[in-house]
Write a protein that holds these residues in place. Structure first.
Motif, PDB file in Angstrom:
ATOM      1  N   ALA A 115      12.088  -3.993  -9.600  1.00 57.29           N
ATOM      2  CA  ALA A 115      11.367  -2.714  -9.497  1.00 57.29           C
ATOM      3  C   ALA A 115      10.096  -2.823  -8.330  1.00 57.29           C
ATOM      4  O   ALA A 115       9.404  -3.895  -8.373  1.00 57.29           O
ATOM      5  N   ARG A 116      10.259  -1.953  -7.598  1.00 57.97           N
ATOM      6  CA  ARG A 116       8.985  -2.141  -6.301  1.00 57.97           C
ATOM      7  C   ARG A 116       7.877  -1.957  -6.732  1.00 57.97           C
ATOM      8  O   ARG A 116       6.952  -2.687  -6.216  1.00 57.97           O
ATOM      9  N   ARG A 117       7.485  -1.420  -8.012  1.00 55.72           N
ATOM     10  CA  ARG A 117       6.225  -1.210  -8.498  1.00 55.72           C
ATOM     11  C   ARG A 117       5.619  -2.710  -8.927  1.00 55.72           C
ATOM     12  O   ARG A 117       4.255  -3.090  -8.824  1.00 55.72           O
ATOM     13  N   PHE A 164       0.783  -1.186   0.050  1.00 55.20           N
ATOM     14  CA  PHE A 164       0.192  -0.216   0.004  1.00 55.20           C
ATOM     15  C   PHE A 164       0.917   1.280   0.128  1.00 55.20           C
ATOM     16  O   PHE A 164       0.210   2.481  -0.266  1.00 55.20           O
ATOM     17  N   GLY A 165       1.920   1.053   0.003  1.00 57.12           N
ATOM     18  CA  GLY A 165       2.952   2.438   0.227  1.00 57.12           C
ATOM     19  C   GLY A 165       3.253   2.868  -1.111  1.00 57.12           C
ATOM     20  O   GLY A 165       2.990   2.339  -2.271  1.00 57.12           O
ATOM     21  N   ALA A 166       3.842   4.130  -1.185  1.00 56.66           N
ATOM     22  CA  ALA A 166       4.267   4.831  -2.489  1.00 56.66           C
ATOM     23  C   ALA A 166       5.191   4.097  -3.137  1.00 56.66           C
ATOM     24  O   ALA A 166       6.180   3.570  -2.419  1.00 56.66           O
ATOM     25  N   ALA A 167       5.517   3.945  -4.460  1.00 54.99           N
ATOM     26  CA  ALA A 167       6.576   3.079  -5.101  1.00 54.99           C
ATOM     27  C   ALA A 167       6.768   3.968  -6.458  1.00 54.99           C
ATOM     28  O   ALA A 167       6.036   4.056  -7.394  1.00 54.99           O
ATOM     29  N   SER A 168       8.102   4.701  -6.467  1.00 58.65           N
ATOM     30  CA  SER A 168       8.277   5.576  -7.914  1.00 58.65           C
ATOM     31  C   SER A 168       8.718   4.447  -8.647  1.00 58.65           C
ATOM     32  O   SER A 168       9.110   3.229  -8.300  1.00 58.65           O
ATOM     33  N   ALA A 221       2.067   1.403 -13.583  1.00 55.47           N
ATOM     34  CA  ALA A 221       3.104   0.598 -14.076  1.00 55.47           C
ATOM     35  C   ALA A 221       3.119   0.511 -15.609  1.00 55.47           C
ATOM     36  O   ALA A 221       4.041  -0.380 -16.079  1.00 55.47           O
ATOM     37  N   ARG A 222       1.941   0.685 -16.273  1.00 54.40           N
ATOM     38  CA  ARG A 222       1.559   0.436 -17.706  1.00 54.40           C
ATOM     39  C   ARG A 222       1.776  -1.176 -17.702  1.00 54.40           C
ATOM     40  O   ARG A 222       2.370  -1.720 -18.710  1.00 54.40           O
ATOM     41  N   ARG A 223       0.945  -2.159 -16.870  1.00 48.42           N
ATOM     42  CA  ARG A 223       0.996  -3.363 -16.957  1.00 48.42           C
ATOM     43  C   ARG A 223      -0.560  -3.699 -17.236  1.00 48.42           C
ATOM     44  O   ARG A 223      -1.412  -3.160 -16.910  1.00 48.42           O
ATOM     45  N   PHE A 259       0.519 -10.821 -15.227  1.00 55.76           N
ATOM     46  CA  PHE A 259       0.641  -9.613 -15.380  1.00 55.76           C
ATOM     47  C   PHE A 259       1.986  -9.065 -16.171  1.00 55.76           C
ATOM     48  O   PHE A 259       3.145  -9.780 -16.079  1.00 55.76           O
ATOM     49  N   LYS A 260       2.001  -8.453 -17.067  1.00 57.97           N
ATOM     50  CA  LYS A 260       3.133  -8.023 -18.211  1.00 57.97           C
ATOM     51  C   LYS A 260       2.909  -6.648 -18.587  1.00 57.97           C
ATOM     52  O   LYS A 260       1.838  -6.147 -18.614  1.00 57.97           O
TER      53      LYS A 260
END
Length: 197
Positions: A101-103, A63-67, A179-181, A196-197
């Motif tokens: 990637a954290r996202r 739930f945290g922010a992920a850049s 994340a454009r997934r 997911f991809k």
């Protein structure tokens, strides 16, 4: 860049809670060393602190922010899932090499929470990653698959009204879009597969 207020709130809550929960755990450890308190009360307190610490670490990722440029280490992910599994109903098989990637890990963690909803008595969840494609598979006894709820992940425009316990289903399409997934869900027997991809 637009900041996601909900994610920032999640990050702040997790950040502010993780230190006092850790301090309580340290206090319990010190009490155990200085006094002969090895009864069920101390065991219950220790177990509760471990559970709270594991969940808050899990929530921080989910739930945290992920850049876009943030990375999370494989060791950290394994540590979080191992701690979460100790007090939960699920066994996690994280078959993902290297740091990521954290996202992407955030998407995976949100899917893990979605699986928790579908398997109320628990089960096994396997996560694999091949190039740019992630596949999470969950199976267990007494699957409770709500088709409308799961459809809200891939078709959010249907306007499904989520409850507080289903917030991961409301958040996941937003995180996927950032994340454009794209996400696909397949259900067979007592198994749900999310890709997911």
């Amino acid at each position: 860049m637009r900041n996601d207020i909900a994610a920032l709130v999640g990050s702040r809550i997790c950040h502010d809670l993780i230190s006092p929960i850790g301090a309580i755990g340290n206090g319990v450890e010190l009490i155990g060393l200085t006094e002969s308190t090895s009864g069920p009360e101390m065991a219950l307190i220790s177990e509760s602190v471990e559970n709270a610490n594991a969940r808050i670490r899990f929530f921080r990722v989910a739930f945290g922010a992920a850049s876009a440029d943030q990375i999370i280490g494989r060791t950290e992910v394994l540590s979080i899932l191992s701690a979460t599994a100790k007090s939960g109903r699920f066994t996690y098989y994280w078959q993902v090499d290297n740091d990521h990637a954290r996202r992407d890990v955030r998407i995976a963690f949100l899917l893990l929470q979605c699986f928790e909803t579908a398997f109320p008595v628990g089960g096994d969840i396997t996560t694999i990653q091949d190039a740019d494609t992630w596949t999470l598979t969950a199976h267990g006894d007494r699957m409770n698959y709500d088709e409308n709820l799961w459809d809200s992940l891939t078709r959010p425009r249907l306007g499904y009204e989520h409850s507080a316990a289903e917030v991961q289903f409301a958040l996941l399409p937003i995180v996927l879009q950032e994340a454009r997934r794209t996400l696909n869900i397949a259900v067979t027997g007592d198994q749900i597969t999310a890709t997911f991809k």
